[in-house]
Write a protein that holds these residues in place. Structure first.
Motif, PDB file in Angstrom:
ATOM      1  N   GLN A  83       0.802  -1.222   0.000  1.00  0.00           N
ATOM      2  CA  GLN A  83       0.000   0.000   0.000  1.00  0.00           C
ATOM      3  C   GLN A  83       0.842   1.284   0.000  1.00  0.00           C
ATOM      4  N   HIS A  84       1.915   1.313   0.788  1.00  0.00           N
ATOM      5  CA  HIS A  84       2.730   2.522   0.896  1.00  0.00           C
ATOM      6  C   HIS A  84       4.121   2.349   0.296  1.00  0.00           C
ATOM      7  N   ALA A  85       4.299   1.320  -0.521  1.00  0.00           N
ATOM      8  CA  ALA A  85       5.583   1.109  -1.182  1.00  0.00           C
ATOM      9  C   ALA A  85       5.849   2.259  -2.153  1.00  0.00           C
ATOM     10  N   ALA A 114      11.462  -3.641  -2.783  1.00  0.00           N
ATOM     11  CA  ALA A 114      12.069  -4.634  -1.896  1.00  0.00           C
ATOM     12  C   ALA A 114      12.737  -3.947  -0.704  1.00  0.00           C
ATOM     13  N   LEU A 115      13.420  -2.846  -0.967  1.00  0.00           N
ATOM     14  CA  LEU A 115      14.051  -2.100   0.127  1.00  0.00           C
ATOM     15  C   LEU A 115      13.001  -1.593   1.101  1.00  0.00           C
ATOM     16  N   TYR A 116      11.902  -1.110   0.586  1.00  0.00           N
ATOM     17  CA  TYR A 116      10.809  -0.646   1.447  1.00  0.00           C
ATOM     18  C   TYR A 116      10.312  -1.784   2.353  1.00  0.00           C
ATOM     19  N   VAL A 126      21.007  -3.694  -0.766  1.00  0.00           N
ATOM     20  CA  VAL A 126      19.912  -3.315  -1.667  1.00  0.00           C
ATOM     21  C   VAL A 126      20.099  -1.871  -2.136  1.00  0.00           C
ATOM     22  N   SER A 127      20.541  -1.012  -1.254  1.00  0.00           N
ATOM     23  CA  SER A 127      20.816   0.373  -1.646  1.00  0.00           C
ATOM     24  C   SER A 127      21.927   0.432  -2.696  1.00  0.00           C
TER      25      SER A 127
END
Length: 182
Positions: free
Chosen positions: A33-35, A172-174, A133-134
């Protein structure tokens, strides 16, 4: 007697292990929802709705999607090197292929770390996962930088594929950042 059966049924319903341990049927929807890219998140992870029953499993699924997309982009770029029109285009494609290959490696390390999360080292492991991931996102961005002064089909194809990878990687990071315990 009927009242006793009623209370027994209610008690059984609320104490059956499958009821107590079953996940929310809309884990993917509520998590996406907030990705950063909610529609992409929902679309790419909806296949995992029945397999991912916890936020951790969903984050792992998101990393698997990123690995898959980055691998396909890397393979595409390796093939594209042979078709590049000129030296500048060939160099940009080669550099981008290297960046995408590094992204795949970093995403694989992330998945391994997420599979082995432990209470005593959780913060350290999460820091590693977030860093990798960053770094993968940075590689994807750097990949596109090489095409700023190149026009044509190759640029637009590469941009489309790498942007797609960046979107799923960002999501994915989120999802990783939402994890709060092993």
């Amino acid at each position: 007697m009927a009242i006793s059966l009623f209370f027994f049924a209610i008690f059984t319903l609320f104490t059956t292990p499958s009821v107590l341990t079953s996940p929310s049927p809309d884990l993917v929807r509520s998590s996406c929802q907030h990705a950063t890219f909610p529609k992409v998140c929902l679309h790419t992870l909806s296949l995992y709705n029945s397999q991912a029953t916890t936020p951790r499993e969903l984050a792992q699924a998101a990393i698997k999607v990123s690995i898959s997309r980055a691998t396909k982009a890397s393979d595409y770029l390796s093939t594209l090197q042979k078709e590049a029109a000129n030296k500048r285009e060939k160099g940009a494609v080669k550099d981008c292929a290297g960046q995408m290959s590094e992204s795949v490696d970093e995403l694989r390390k992330t998945l391994g770390e997420l599979k082995e999360l432990r209470r005593g080292t959780f913060r350290w492991q999460m820091s590693n996962a977030e860093t990798w991931v960053s770094a993968a996102l940075t590689n994807e961005d750097t990949c596109l930088d090489g095409f700023k002064e190149i026009d044509g089909r190759v640029r637009s194809d590469v941009k489309r594929k790498v942007t797609n990878v960046a979107k799923v990687t960002s999501n994915a990071l989120y999802l990783i950042n939402r994890l709060d315990h092993p």
